[in-house]
Design a protein around this motif. Structure first.
Motif, PDB file in Angstrom:
ATOM      1  N   CYS A   9      42.665  42.519  25.147  1.00  0.00           N
ATOM      2  CA  CYS A   9      42.242  43.053  26.159  1.00  0.00           C
ATOM      3  C   CYS A   9      43.453  43.776  26.945  1.00  0.00           C
ATOM      4  CB  CYS A   9      41.603  42.293  27.168  1.00  0.00           C
ATOM      5  SG  CYS A   9      40.868  43.129  28.671  1.00  0.00           S
ATOM      6  N   LYS A  11      37.287  30.678  37.937  1.00  0.00           N
ATOM      7  CA  LYS A  11      38.439  31.099  38.631  1.00  0.00           C
ATOM      8  C   LYS A  11      38.416  30.701  40.382  1.00  0.00           C
ATOM      9  CE  LYS A  11      40.358  34.302  35.331  1.00  0.00           C
ATOM     10  NZ  LYS A  11      41.127  35.600  35.174  1.00  0.00           N
ATOM     11  N   PHE A  51      36.521  41.190  43.092  1.00  0.00           N
ATOM     12  CA  PHE A  51      37.830  41.603  42.923  1.00  0.00           C
ATOM     13  C   PHE A  51      38.880  40.412  43.041  1.00  0.00           C
ATOM     14  CE2 PHE A  51      36.092  45.782  43.071  1.00  0.00           C
ATOM     15  CZ  PHE A  51      36.689  46.538  42.109  1.00  0.00           C
ATOM     16  N   THR A 101      40.086  53.621  32.101  1.00  0.00           N
ATOM     17  CA  THR A 101      40.262  52.631  33.065  1.00  0.00           C
ATOM     18  C   THR A 101      40.593  53.303  34.453  1.00  0.00           C
ATOM     19  OG1 THR A 101      41.421  51.088  31.814  1.00  0.00           O
ATOM     20  CG2 THR A 101      41.897  50.861  33.824  1.00  0.00           C
ATOM     21  N   VAL A 124      38.585  46.772  33.118  1.00  0.00           N
ATOM     22  CA  VAL A 124      39.516  45.951  33.418  1.00  0.00           C
ATOM     23  C   VAL A 124      39.012  44.557  33.556  1.00  0.00           C
ATOM     24  CG1 VAL A 124      40.653  47.689  34.930  1.00  0.00           C
ATOM     25  CG2 VAL A 124      38.731  46.178  35.801  1.00  0.00           C
ATOM     26  N   ASP A 125      37.641  44.378  33.067  1.00  0.00           N
ATOM     27  CA  ASP A 125      37.008  42.925  32.780  1.00  0.00           C
ATOM     28  C   ASP A 125      37.504  42.317  31.485  1.00  0.00           C
ATOM     29  OD1 ASP A 125      35.833  40.773  33.217  1.00  0.00           O
ATOM     30  OD2 ASP A 125      33.781  41.668  33.292  1.00  0.00           O
ATOM     31  N   CYS A 126      38.323  41.661  31.585  1.00  0.00           N
ATOM     32  CA  CYS A 126      38.903  41.124  30.235  1.00  0.00           C
ATOM     33  C   CYS A 126      37.878  39.868  29.989  1.00  0.00           C
ATOM     34  CB  CYS A 126      40.261  40.548  30.311  1.00  0.00           C
ATOM     35  SG  CYS A 126      41.490  42.087  30.405  1.00  0.00           S
ATOM     36  N   GLU A 127      36.965  39.452  30.557  1.00  0.00           N
ATOM     37  CA  GLU A 127      36.220  38.361  30.095  1.00  0.00           C
ATOM     38  C   GLU A 127      34.580  39.041  30.112  1.00  0.00           C
ATOM     39  OE1 GLU A 127      36.460  35.265  32.838  1.00  0.00           O
ATOM     40  OE2 GLU A 127      38.835  34.978  32.241  1.00  0.00           O
ATOM     41  N   GLU A 186      30.138  45.356  39.176  1.00  0.00           N
ATOM     42  CA  GLU A 186      30.884  44.477  38.000  1.00  0.00           C
ATOM     43  C   GLU A 186      30.643  45.493  36.786  1.00  0.00           C
ATOM     44  OE1 GLU A 186      29.696  40.303  35.793  1.00  0.00           O
ATOM     45  OE2 GLU A 186      28.391  41.148  37.408  1.00  0.00           O
ATOM     46  N   PHE A 191      40.454  38.559  39.786  1.00  0.00           N
ATOM     47  CA  PHE A 191      41.616  39.061  39.226  1.00  0.00           C
ATOM     48  C   PHE A 191      42.908  38.535  39.583  1.00  0.00           C
ATOM     49  CE2 PHE A 191      38.300  42.295  38.773  1.00  0.00           C
ATOM     50  CZ  PHE A 191      38.306  42.419  37.348  1.00  0.00           C
ATOM     51  N   THR A 218      35.541  43.149  25.267  1.00  0.00           N
ATOM     52  CA  THR A 218      36.133  44.137  25.812  1.00  0.00           C
ATOM     53  C   THR A 218      36.465  45.522  25.504  1.00  0.00           C
ATOM     54  OG1 THR A 218      38.177  43.545  24.656  1.00  0.00           O
ATOM     55  CG2 THR A 218      37.757  42.115  26.490  1.00  0.00           C
ATOM     56  N   ASP A 220      44.935  34.625  38.057  1.00  0.00           N
ATOM     57  CA  ASP A 220      45.767  34.313  37.253  1.00  0.00           C
ATOM     58  C   ASP A 220      47.225  34.037  38.015  1.00  0.00           C
ATOM     59  OD1 ASP A 220      44.222  34.086  35.034  1.00  0.00           O
ATOM     60  OD2 ASP A 220      44.337  36.337  34.699  1.00  0.00           O
TER      61      ASP A 220
END
Length: 279
Positions: A161, A47, A224, A172, A140-143, A134, A227, A148, A230
């Motif tokens: 997720c 990303k 952060f 969360t 909230v980490d969808c990877e 981390e 995120f 998940t 996307d």
């Protein structure tokens, strides 16, 4: 209360570089190197524009903590490290409150809480900060290695997720609040660890705490800003990280916050390496 806080950090940092042995310096330099490798791994993300091929693999391999935990994850689920991070951070925060209470009461006979706090600050605030944070934001980490929180709670490999769904949101929100508290405590600890040093009043050292505090903040951003991948282009995120790291590297060269030449050179090399990877 302010006097208690400054007294606490003065005692914790008692025995500075002038009293350090050769082994202590080696541990300090290794700690900074381990810290850097975790940041490099955070920056080597698809990303942020990196390919999913050899470049990312190489950056992951430079992180010894990642190599160790990746082997352990063959046996234990990712959620185990999430629980471990919560436990360690809570213990550190509770121990900090207990030590402050003891110092406000003038009770200096109980030493072990201070020793525990000193050890934990030296690890979770510096050496393993990026990895601990981390793990802490796992909900909230969808990877997260495809394991998940949603898949874990629903026991369904195809669940996807949904960190803000039900019942995931009940985990969360507290996790993010604890992460924010952990970040604020780490920033404050980094600042005060320098400001209570008597050498901080020397020329070029009036803002020593600022450099390391900015470094801690950069580690937070490196985690952060992923995120935002996307929602904005990776070029924009890369520009933010590069400009920030360039500012930090320049500030380090100007201030030279550590009162030891080798440490300043070592730290400067770390910042330069992170600047090149961010670019």
């Amino acid at each position: 209360f302010q006097d208690v806080i400054f007294s606490l950090f003065y005692v914790m940092t008692e025995g500075g570089p002038q009293d350090a042995t050769s082994n202590t310096w080696k541990i300090c330099l290794f700690s900074q190197l381990a810290d850097m490798t975790q940041v490099l791994r955070s920056l080597a993300s698809p990303k942020y524009g990196w390919s999913k091929g050899s470049a990312v693999f190489v950056m992951q391999c430079v992180d010894p903590l990642f190599l160790f935990t990746s082997q352990v994850r063959r046996i234990l689920p990712y959620a185990f490290f999430y629980g471990l991070a919560i436990f360690v951070v809570l213990v550190a925060l509770l121990d900090s409150a207990y030590v402050i209470k003891l110092m406000r009461e003038g009770n200096l006979k109980i030493i072990w809480p201070l020793k525990v706090l000193r050890f934990m600050v030296g690890t979770i605030v510096t050496t393993v900060f990026s990895t601990a944070l981390e793990w802490l934001i796992y909900p909230v980490d969808c990877e997260a290695d495809l394991h998940t929180l949603t898949k874990l709670l629903h026991d369904d490999p195809d669940a996807g997720c949904s960190p803000w769904g039900v019942p995931e949101v009940l985990i969360t929100v507290p996790s993010l609040l604890l992460a924010v508290l952990y970040i604020v405590a780490s920033l404050g600890t980094t600042w005060l660890s320098f400001e209570t040093n008597l050498l901080s009043s020397y020329p070029l050292a009036a803002c020593t705490g600022r450099v390391e505090t900015f470094w801690t903040l950069f580690k937070v951003l490196a985690l952060f800003l992923i995120f935002l991948g996307d929602h904005v282009s990776f070029e924009a995120v890369t520009v933010i990280l590069t400009l920030y790291m360039g500012f930090l590297f320049t500030l380090h060269l100007k201030v030279q916050p550590f009162h030891h030449t080798v440490t300043n050179v070592w730290r400067g090399g770390i910042y330069c390496g992170c600047l090149l990877v961010a670019f």
